[in-house]
Design an enzyme around this catalytic site. Structure first.
Site, PDB file in Angstrom:
ATOM      1  N   LYS A  21       0.835  -1.210   0.000  1.00 42.29           N
ATOM      2  CA  LYS A  21       0.000   0.000   0.000  1.00 42.29           C
ATOM      3  C   LYS A  21       0.872   1.264   0.000  1.00 42.29           C
ATOM      4  CE  LYS A  21      -2.619   0.997   3.898  1.00 42.29           C
ATOM      5  NZ  LYS A  21      -2.548   2.393   4.324  1.00 42.29           N
ATOM      6  N   ARG A  26       2.982   6.011  -3.361  1.00 45.07           N
ATOM      7  CA  ARG A  26       4.137   6.844  -3.747  1.00 45.07           C
ATOM      8  C   ARG A  26       4.403   6.755  -5.239  1.00 45.07           C
ATOM      9  NH1 ARG A  26       4.199   5.613   1.506  1.00 45.07           N
ATOM     10  NH2 ARG A  26       5.463   6.838   2.965  1.00 45.07           N
ATOM     11  N   GLY A  93      -5.286   8.124   5.154  1.00 48.05           N
ATOM     12  CA  GLY A  93      -4.407   9.141   5.742  1.00 48.05           C
ATOM     13  C   GLY A  93      -3.220   9.417   4.830  1.00 48.05           C
ATOM     14  N   ARG A 121      -8.899  12.627  12.048  1.00 49.11           N
ATOM     15  CA  ARG A 121      -7.444  12.426  12.221  1.00 49.11           C
ATOM     16  C   ARG A 121      -6.687  13.749  12.057  1.00 49.11           C
ATOM     17  NH1 ARG A 121      -5.724   7.203   9.024  1.00 49.11           N
ATOM     18  NH2 ARG A 121      -3.858   7.526  10.269  1.00 49.11           N
ATOM     19  N   SER A 165       6.900  10.030  11.561  1.00 50.65           N
ATOM     20  CA  SER A 165       5.789   9.756  10.652  1.00 50.65           C
ATOM     21  C   SER A 165       6.275   9.806   9.208  1.00 50.65           C
ATOM     22  CB  SER A 165       4.670  10.788  10.837  1.00 50.65           C
ATOM     23  OG  SER A 165       3.791  10.758   9.729  1.00 50.65           O
ATOM     24  N   GLN A 167       4.383   9.556   6.685  1.00 48.28           N
ATOM     25  CA  GLN A 167       3.446  10.356   5.886  1.00 48.28           C
ATOM     26  C   GLN A 167       3.834  11.827   5.921  1.00 48.28           C
ATOM     27  OE1 GLN A 167      -0.397   9.405   7.482  1.00 48.28           O
ATOM     28  NE2 GLN A 167      -0.462   7.393   6.505  1.00 48.28           N
ATOM     29  N   ASP A 313       2.098  -0.474  12.271  1.00 49.10           N
ATOM     30  CA  ASP A 313       0.890  -1.043  11.649  1.00 49.10           C
ATOM     31  C   ASP A 313       0.647  -2.495  12.060  1.00 49.10           C
ATOM     32  OD1 ASP A 313       0.353   1.324  10.353  1.00 49.10           O
ATOM     33  OD2 ASP A 313       1.274   0.709   8.465  1.00 49.10           O
ATOM     34  N   ARG A 344      -6.431   2.533  18.053  1.00 52.72           N
ATOM     35  CA  ARG A 344      -6.128   1.090  18.018  1.00 52.72           C
ATOM     36  C   ARG A 344      -5.775   0.526  19.388  1.00 52.72           C
ATOM     37  NH1 ARG A 344      -3.204   0.808  12.069  1.00 52.72           N
ATOM     38  NH2 ARG A 344      -5.184   0.695  10.917  1.00 52.72           N
TER      39      ARG A 344
HETATM   40  C1  S3P Z   1       2.397   5.091   6.194  1.00 57.39           C
HETATM   41  C2  S3P Z   1       2.924   5.579   7.347  1.00 57.39           C
HETATM   42  C3  S3P Z   1       2.404   5.238   8.662  1.00 57.39           C
HETATM   43  C4  S3P Z   1       1.514   4.005   8.598  1.00 57.39           C
HETATM   44  C5  S3P Z   1       0.525   4.065   7.490  1.00 57.39           C
HETATM   45  C6  S3P Z   1       1.247   4.170   6.154  1.00 57.39           C
HETATM   46  C7  S3P Z   1       3.008   5.500   4.923  1.00 57.39           C
HETATM   47  O1  S3P Z   1       1.646   6.320   9.150  1.00 57.39           O
HETATM   48  O2  S3P Z   1       0.846   3.820   9.830  1.00 57.39           O
HETATM   49  O3  S3P Z   1      -0.275   2.886   7.473  1.00 57.39           O
HETATM   50  O4  S3P Z   1       2.713   4.882   3.871  1.00 57.39           O
HETATM   51  O5  S3P Z   1       3.817   6.434   4.932  1.00 57.39           O
HETATM   52  P1  S3P Z   1       2.331   7.580   9.928  1.00 57.39           P
HETATM   53  O6  S3P Z   1       3.157   8.300   8.956  1.00 57.39           O
HETATM   54  O7  S3P Z   1       1.162   8.388  10.399  1.00 57.39           O
HETATM   55  O8  S3P Z   1       3.113   6.970  11.040  1.00 57.39           O
END
Ligand code: S3P
Length: 428
Positions: A21, A26, A93, A121, A165, A167, A313, A344
């Protein structure tokens, strides 16, 4: 949708998983702002990655999809078009946080939101660094979707992430593509580095030194033909299932083994799991290989500090394993779990309790003692894909048939999950 899960006697077989995923998002985002036609093979089948494609289409990008094959006509850094309506990130997210890095640098207004879970969120974690780059973004209560993003020209930034993070890191790096000069992101703990690898593959000028990532702005990104490795976070459910169910033996092929993700495998091996991983091959900078797992007794242990960030995760399904382990599992430094698709810590604890498993909850984690049995129960996904799948795994080891309400949530990352699980046990 309700799934009924009977206890399993044995899981056996070889399987390949849909594309990762994180990597799928990306590749799609970078293909959209690269120049030329990219092809992505084994693109994630999850709804989250479909949300990213839908947003890209709404931004004027040509996207053709045939199952796991996706063709994207990139428009270069400056070719996106103003969307006609609000962009919908669904439950994802990753979509809203990463795409916002690109939207912040456009010459048009955009508005992006998501479903009820996503609307709760926090987005201030991306708004702060983007504002530091000169972006103009407002949010509900200064924090939650929808985000309204006004045209801006971005400046490079040197930003230290307050929370680990991937993300947020990705959001700042994508914004940094549009800024003149050099953007640096510093991480408090190492997080998945798929963005850094993918940026290099698409031709960006990026340098990684320890936990500092430096990117030069305004590169020419070039289209690519890329295959996405199988999702190790999806594999985690089958790995734990095989460890729990006696006589099980599974081979998971072509799965992503990126070292910033494979802490899961190291952790499981360190607590006694019989897991074998050959030397990986490399596909566009991403490690890939087969993972073989056999039923084994595991000791249990402690997940804290940087390990928590690396396993974030996988913690729901590891909690299930912890209850069946010899010494139990303690998870600390995991307050981030409270702002995932669900809280969670709360949803794991609630389902464990329904199964008769003792769990002690902390603000930043929980402790489940080992040697516990799972009672058959009525469980709930609470709308969270990883909770649905983690408790399907627990149900395999329960003393009777369990029911999972809201099981359709699994399709956010892994629509094939329940079918694959049934196929692995049909052979016993
Ligand atoms: C992800 C980063 C994580 C992860 C999410 C996917 C990503 O989140 O929990 O399922 O693809 O960069 P965070 O960046 O909020 O930690």
């Amino acid at each position: 949708m309700t799934e009924r899960i009977a206890p399993a006697e044995r899981l056996e077989g070889a399987l390949r998983l849909p594309g990762d995923k994180s990597i799928s998002h990306r590749y799609a985002l970078l293909a959209a702002i690269a120049e030329g036609a990219s092809r992505i093979h084994n693109y994630s089948s999850g709804a989250d990655c479909a949300s990213t494609l839908a947003c890209l289409r709404a931004l004027g990008i040509g996207v053709e999809r045939d199952g796991a094959e996706v063709a994207i006509s990139g428009c270069g850094l400056d070719g996106l078009k103003a969307p006609a309506g609000t962009l919908d990130a669904g439950n994802s997210g990753s979509t809203i946080r990463m795409l916002s890095g690109i939207l912040a640098a456009q010459a048009f207004f955009s508005r992006i939101t998501g479903d009820e879970s996503l609307s709760r969120r926090p987005m201030d974690r991306i708004m702060r660094p983007l504002a530091g780059m000169g972006a103009s973004i407002s949010a509900r209560d200064d924090r939650y979707p929808p985000l309204e993003i006004r045209p801006a020209r971005l400046q490079a930034i040197d930003y230290t992430l307050p929370v680990a993070s991937a993300q947020v890191k990705t959001c700042v790096l994508l914004a940094g593509l549009y800024a003149e000069g050099t953007t640096t992101v510093r991480e408090p703990a190492r997080t998945r580095d798929h963005t850094e690898i993918a940026l290099r593959e698409f031709g960006a000028d990026i340098d990684v030194r320890g936990r500092a990532i430096t990117l030069r702005g305004r590169p020419h990104l070039a289209a690519r033909d890329l295959a996405v490795p199988g999702d190790l976070s999806s594999a985690a459910f089958f790995l734990v299932a095989a460890l729990l169910v006696p006589h099980s033996h599974l081979l998971i092929e072509q799965v992503g083994l990126n070292p910033t993700r494979s802490a899961l495998l190291d952790f499981l091996v360190s607590v006694g799991a019989d897991i074998r991983v050959p030397d990986p091959a490399f596909q566009a900078g991403e490690a890939v290989g087969a993972v073989e797992v056999r039923h084994s007794k595991v000791r249990g242990g402690v997940i804290e500090k940087d390990l928590t960030a690396a396993l974030i995760d996988e913690i729901p399904v590891l909690a299930v394993l912890g209850a069946a382990s010899e010494e139990g599992l303690t998870v600390r430094d995991a307050a981030e779990l409270r702002v995932k698709e669900t809280d969670r810590i709360a949803t794991v604890a609630e389902n464990l309790k329904r199964m008769g498993v003792q769990v002690e909850v902390f603000a930043d984690g929980f402790r489940v003692s080992g040697g516990q049995r799972f009672r058959a129960a009525e469980l709930d996904s609470f709308g969270d894909h990883r909770i649905a799948m983690a408790f399907a795994v627990a149900a395999l080891a329960a003393e009777g048939e369990s029911v999972i309400h809201g099981a359709e949530a699994a399709s956010v990352s892994f629509p094939e999950f329940f079918g694959l699980l049934a196929a692995l046990r049909a052979r016993t």
